[in-house]
Design an enzyme around this catalytic site. Structure first.
Site, PDB file in Angstrom:
ATOM      1  N   GLU A   1       7.326 -17.161  -4.963  1.00 36.87           N
ATOM      2  CA  GLU A   1       6.729 -17.848  -6.117  1.00 36.87           C
ATOM      3  C   GLU A   1       5.295 -17.405  -6.378  1.00 36.87           C
ATOM      4  O   GLU A   1       4.356 -18.152  -6.164  1.00 36.87           O
ATOM      5  CB  GLU A   1       6.829 -19.365  -5.976  1.00 36.87           C
ATOM      6  CG  GLU A   1       6.487 -19.884  -4.604  1.00 36.87           C
ATOM      7  CD  GLU A   1       6.741 -21.374  -4.430  1.00 36.87           C
ATOM      8  OE1 GLU A   1       7.606 -21.935  -5.113  1.00 36.87           O
ATOM      9  OE2 GLU A   1       6.065 -21.960  -3.578  1.00 36.87           O
ATOM     10  N   TYR A  21     -15.406 -21.639  -6.578  1.00 41.18           N
ATOM     11  CA  TYR A  21     -15.095 -20.853  -5.373  1.00 41.18           C
ATOM     12  C   TYR A  21     -16.030 -19.667  -5.179  1.00 41.18           C
ATOM     13  O   TYR A  21     -15.735 -18.779  -4.383  1.00 41.18           O
ATOM     14  CB  TYR A  21     -13.685 -20.257  -5.457  1.00 41.18           C
ATOM     15  CG  TYR A  21     -12.571 -21.140  -5.919  1.00 41.18           C
ATOM     16  CD1 TYR A  21     -12.052 -22.121  -5.084  1.00 41.18           C
ATOM     17  CD2 TYR A  21     -11.982 -20.947  -7.165  1.00 41.18           C
ATOM     18  CE1 TYR A  21     -10.988 -22.911  -5.497  1.00 41.18           C
ATOM     19  CE2 TYR A  21     -10.912 -21.732  -7.582  1.00 41.18           C
ATOM     20  CZ  TYR A  21     -10.427 -22.708  -6.739  1.00 41.18           C
ATOM     21  OH  TYR A  21      -9.375 -23.471  -7.155  1.00 41.18           O
ATOM     22  N   CYS A  74     -24.680 -27.296 -18.979  1.00 39.20           N
ATOM     23  CA  CYS A  74     -25.879 -27.878 -18.382  1.00 39.20           C
ATOM     24  C   CYS A  74     -25.767 -27.927 -16.870  1.00 39.20           C
ATOM     25  O   CYS A  74     -25.752 -29.014 -16.280  1.00 39.20           O
ATOM     26  CB  CYS A  74     -26.102 -29.271 -18.938  1.00 39.20           C
ATOM     27  SG  CYS A  74     -26.301 -29.217 -20.699  1.00 39.20           S
ATOM     28  N   TYR A  81      -5.486 -19.019 -13.538  1.00 40.81           N
ATOM     29  CA  TYR A  81      -6.439 -20.070 -13.151  1.00 40.81           C
ATOM     30  C   TYR A  81      -7.709 -20.069 -13.988  1.00 40.81           C
ATOM     31  O   TYR A  81      -8.786 -20.365 -13.497  1.00 40.81           O
ATOM     32  CB  TYR A  81      -6.769 -19.964 -11.649  1.00 40.81           C
ATOM     33  CG  TYR A  81      -5.526 -19.964 -10.781  1.00 40.81           C
ATOM     34  CD1 TYR A  81      -4.691 -21.076 -10.746  1.00 40.81           C
ATOM     35  CD2 TYR A  81      -5.159 -18.852 -10.021  1.00 40.81           C
ATOM     36  CE1 TYR A  81      -3.532 -21.090  -9.979  1.00 40.81           C
ATOM     37  CE2 TYR A  81      -3.997 -18.850  -9.255  1.00 40.81           C
ATOM     38  CZ  TYR A  81      -3.198 -19.964  -9.238  1.00 40.81           C
ATOM     39  OH  TYR A  81      -2.049 -19.971  -8.491  1.00 40.81           O
TER      40      TYR A  81
HETATM   41  C1  LIG Z   1      -0.422 -22.000  -5.977  1.00 46.49           C
HETATM   42  C2  LIG Z   1       0.917 -21.902  -5.396  1.00 46.49           C
HETATM   43  C3  LIG Z   1       1.645 -20.731  -5.548  1.00 46.49           C
HETATM   44  C4  LIG Z   1       1.113 -19.487  -6.211  1.00 46.49           C
HETATM   45  O1  LIG Z   1       0.027 -18.958  -5.557  1.00 46.49           O
HETATM   46  P1  LIG Z   1      -0.606 -17.563  -6.061  1.00 46.49           P
HETATM   47  O2  LIG Z   1      -1.659 -17.293  -5.067  1.00 46.49           O
HETATM   48  O3  LIG Z   1      -1.152 -17.802  -7.418  1.00 46.49           O
HETATM   49  O4  LIG Z   1       0.474 -16.557  -6.041  1.00 46.49           O
HETATM   50  C5  LIG Z   1       2.933 -20.722  -5.060  1.00 46.49           C
HETATM   51  N1  LIG Z   1       3.469 -21.803  -4.451  1.00 46.49           N
HETATM   52  C6  LIG Z   1       2.791 -22.944  -4.291  1.00 46.49           C
HETATM   53  C7  LIG Z   1       3.442 -24.101  -3.642  1.00 46.49           C
HETATM   54  C8  LIG Z   1       1.488 -23.037  -4.750  1.00 46.49           C
HETATM   55  O5  LIG Z   1       0.808 -24.165  -4.587  1.00 46.49           O
END
Ligand SMILES: *Cc1c(COP(=O)(O)O)cnc(C)c1O
Length: 478
Positions: free
Chosen positions: A326, A370, A397, A426
Site C-alpha cells: 500500500e 517535519y 504569521c 501529503y
Molecule cells: C501512510 C500509510 C501508508 C503509506 O505510506 P507511504 O509512506 O506514503 O507509502 C500505507 N499504509 C498505512 C497503514 C499508512 O498509514
C-alpha cells in the site's frame, strides 16, 4: 550512470537534463520533477505539455499541478513488477491519505489499484469516485481496506455495511465488530489484523526494537490470544495480516525483515487453527526531494518485497499468500509540483535574503511539521544561471513558515513563478486554512490539456461552515 551527488545544478533546466538519462527516468519516485517536464523555447517549465505560465495565468497562484502520466507510470510499475516478481496473486492499494480527491482516486481506480482508507471521509471519496466511473458496489468493497487506530462506531458500521476489508487495529475494535455484527450471518465481516512487528523506520535510520512503542496495531505478545479470540468469533472472516513500518524509507532490509516476521506469524496462525491467505506489507518507499536522496526504484522495492516473502514462505513451507502493498508517497509524490508567485523580498545585509511566496505552511505543512527538505526552481527562467541564495518564506504569521532555508536560484524578482518539486503527496491532503487562506486549486495536466481537479476555495467557502447564533446579533434585529 552519473552518480547523483556529482550532479551540479547550475540552472533550473539542469533538474530536467539530469533525468533525461533513461536509467534514472525509469522510476518516477527517483525524479525530482514529473516525467513529462521540459523547457520551452522561451525558457518556461512545461509539464504534461502545458506551459507553467499559462497554467498560473488561467488557474491562479498558488497552484498544485499533477502530471497524469507520472502518476499512471508509478501505478503501472507497481502493478507490473508484482506480476513479474511475485509468483502468487498480488494487489497494490493506494494509501489515499497521500492525496484524496475524486480525480486522483478515479485515475488510480482505472489503473486497477485498490485503496487504503483511514476514515469515513476517505472511504466516501473512493465510493463516490468509483461509482461515478461505473464500478459496482462489490468491486468497490473488494478494493477497499479500511485502516485506522481509532475507527468510530459509525465508521465501523459504514465499513460493515459496504462489506469492505477492515484492517483491525486493537482489542476494542475487535469487540466492537463482534457486537455490531451480532445479527449478521457467519463470516460476513472481512478483516485483516494489524501488527506492530518491532521494526521502526525513521527517514534514514532503521531500528529493530524488542518491545514496541507504536500507537498502531497489536503487539506480537498478544498474537496468540488475538488469533484464539478471532477463531471463536463466527461473524469474523479473518483473511490475513498487515503491517506498515514507516514512511520515506530508503533501505531495503526493513521490509525484508518484516516479510520474514509476518510469514512466521502466518505459519503460527495456521498452527493455531486459522489459515490466512493475505499478507499486507504496508507502504513506505521513499522519493527524492533533493538531489541527495537516492531511494530504491519501484522495481527494486517490489522485487525485494516479493523475493523476501517467497523465500520466507519456502522456509516455512507455506503456499504464497495474496501479497498486498500500500504505497502512498511513492505513487504520487513525484507527479506533483506547486507553483507560487514571488512577492516581497527582504535583504538583511550580511545575513540573508528572504523571498516571500503567496502560500506556505497552509498548502505545504511538511517543512514546519517535519523539517522536510524540498527542491525549487524558477519556472520562467529555466536556463538562467544560479547566482543567489535565498530563504523562501511563506506568508503566514509564523516565523517558522519557511519552505526552504538555502534555495539556490537565479536572480529572482517579484512576479516570478517559483516551483516547488515533489509536492504530490501529503501537501493537498494536509493543507489547512490557517490565517484564513483559501486552499489552492489543483490541475491535472496531460498532452497539453489542463483540467481543474480541485477548485480554488473562495472567501465565501471560508465562512460557509460558520454559524452565527441569533443571540449574538444586536436586539434590534430580533
Ligand atoms: C501512510 C500509510 C501508508 C503509506 O505510506 P507511504 O509512506 O506514503 O507509502 C500505507 N499504509 C498505512 C497503514 C499508512 O498509514
Amino acid at each position: 550512470m552519473v552518480s547523483k551527488s556529482e550532479h551540479i545544478f547550475r540552472t533550473g533546466q539542469d533538474y530536467i537534463s539530469k533525468y533525461t538519462n533513461e536509467i534514472l527516468q525509469k522510476s518516477p519516485n527517483n525524479c525530482l520533477l514529473p516525467l513529462t517536464s521540459k523547457t520551452t523555447e522561451d525558457d518556461f517549465l512545461e509539464i504534461g505539455e502545458c506551459n507553467i505560465k499559462d497554467l498560473v495565468e488561467k488557474f491562479g497562484s498558488p497552484l498544485y499541478i499533477l502530471d497524469e502520466k507520472t502518476l499512471r507510470t508509478s501505478c503501472k510499475q507497481y502493478r507490473d513488477n508484482f506480476k513479474l516478481y511475485y509468483k502468487g496473486s498480488s494487489q497494490v492499494i493506494y494509501a489515499s491519505k497521500a492525496w484524496s480527491c475524486l480525480s486522483v482516486v478515479g485515475i488510480i481506480a482505472t489503473e486497477n489499484l485498490g485503496f487504503d482508507v483511514v476514515s469515513g471521509g476517505e472511504f466516501h471519496t473512493v465510493q463516490i469516485a468509483m461509482s461515478k466511473l461505473g464500478y459496482s458496489e462489490i468491486e468497490i468493497a473488494n478494493r477497499v481496506y479500511f485502516h485506522g487506530n481509532n475507527k468510530s462506531l459509525d465508521e465501523l458500521e459504514l465499513a460493515i455495511k459496504a462489506n469492505c476489508n477492515i484492517v483491525v487495529d486493537n482489542w476494542l475494535e475487535l469487540q466492537n465488530l463482534v457486537e455490531l455484527g451480532s445479527c449478521l450471518p457467519e463470516k460476513s465481516i472481512r478483516i485483516l489484523l494489524r501488527l506492530t512487528p518491532g521494526i521502526e523506520c525513521h527517514t534514514h535510520e532503521y531500528i529493530k526494537t524488542g518491545h514496541v512503542n507504536s500507537k498502531f496495531g497489536f503487539n506480537l505478545n498478544d498474537f496468540e490470544t488475538v488469533i484464539n479470540y478471532v477463531i471463536k468469533q463466527k461473524v469474523l472472516n479473518c483473511r490475513g495480516l498487515h503491517s506498515h513500518i514507516g514512511s520515506q524509507i530508503f533501505e531495503k532490509q526493513p521490509h525484508r525483515d518484516l516479510a520474514f516476521i509476518l510469514v512466521k506469524l502466518l505459519k503460527k496462525s495456521q498452527e493455531l487453527g486459522l489459515t490466512l491467505s493475505e499478507l499486507n506489507i504496508g507502504g513506505g518507499l521513499g522519493i527524492s526531494y533533493t538531489s541527495d536522496d537516492n531511494p530504491p526504484s519501484i522495481e527494486e522495492w517490489v522485487k525485494n518485497v516479493s523475493e523476501s516473502v517467497m523465500e520466507a514462505c519456502l522456509d516455512s513451507n507455506l503456499s504464497f499468500p495474496k501479497l498486498i502493498a500500500e504505497p502512498g508517497r511513492s505513487l504520487i509524490g513525484s507527479a506533483g509540483v506547486t507553483a507560487y508567485t514571488v512577492g516581497s523580498r527582504k535583504e538583511i545585509p550580511g545575513l540573508h535574503t528572504y523571498l516571500a511566496i503567496d502560500g506556505g505552511m497552509s498548502d505545504n505543512p511538511r517543512p514546519i511539521t517535519y523539517q522536510s527538505l524540498y527542491s525549487i526552481l524558477i519556472g520562467n527562467k529555466m536556463s538562467e544561471k544560479i547566482t543567489e541564495t535565498f530563504i523562501i518564506a511563506g506568508k503566514h504569521c509564523e516565523s517558522g513558515d519557511i519552505i526552504i532555508k538555502d534555495a539556490q536560484l537565479p536572480q529572482t524578482h517579484t512576479g516570478d513563478i517559483l516551483v516547488v518539486m515533489g509536492t504530490g503527496a501529503y501537501n493537498y491532503s494536509m493543507a489547512s486554512n490557517y490565517n484564513r487562506i483559501p486552499r489552492p486549486a489543483a490541475v491535472l495536466v496531460n498532452h497539453g490539456e489542463a483540467n481543474l481537479i480541485v477548485r480554488r476555495e473562495t472567501y465565501d467557502d471560508l465562512v460557509k461552515q460558520d454559524c452565527l447564533p441569533q443571540r449574538l446579533l444586536p436586539n434590534c434585529i430580533l
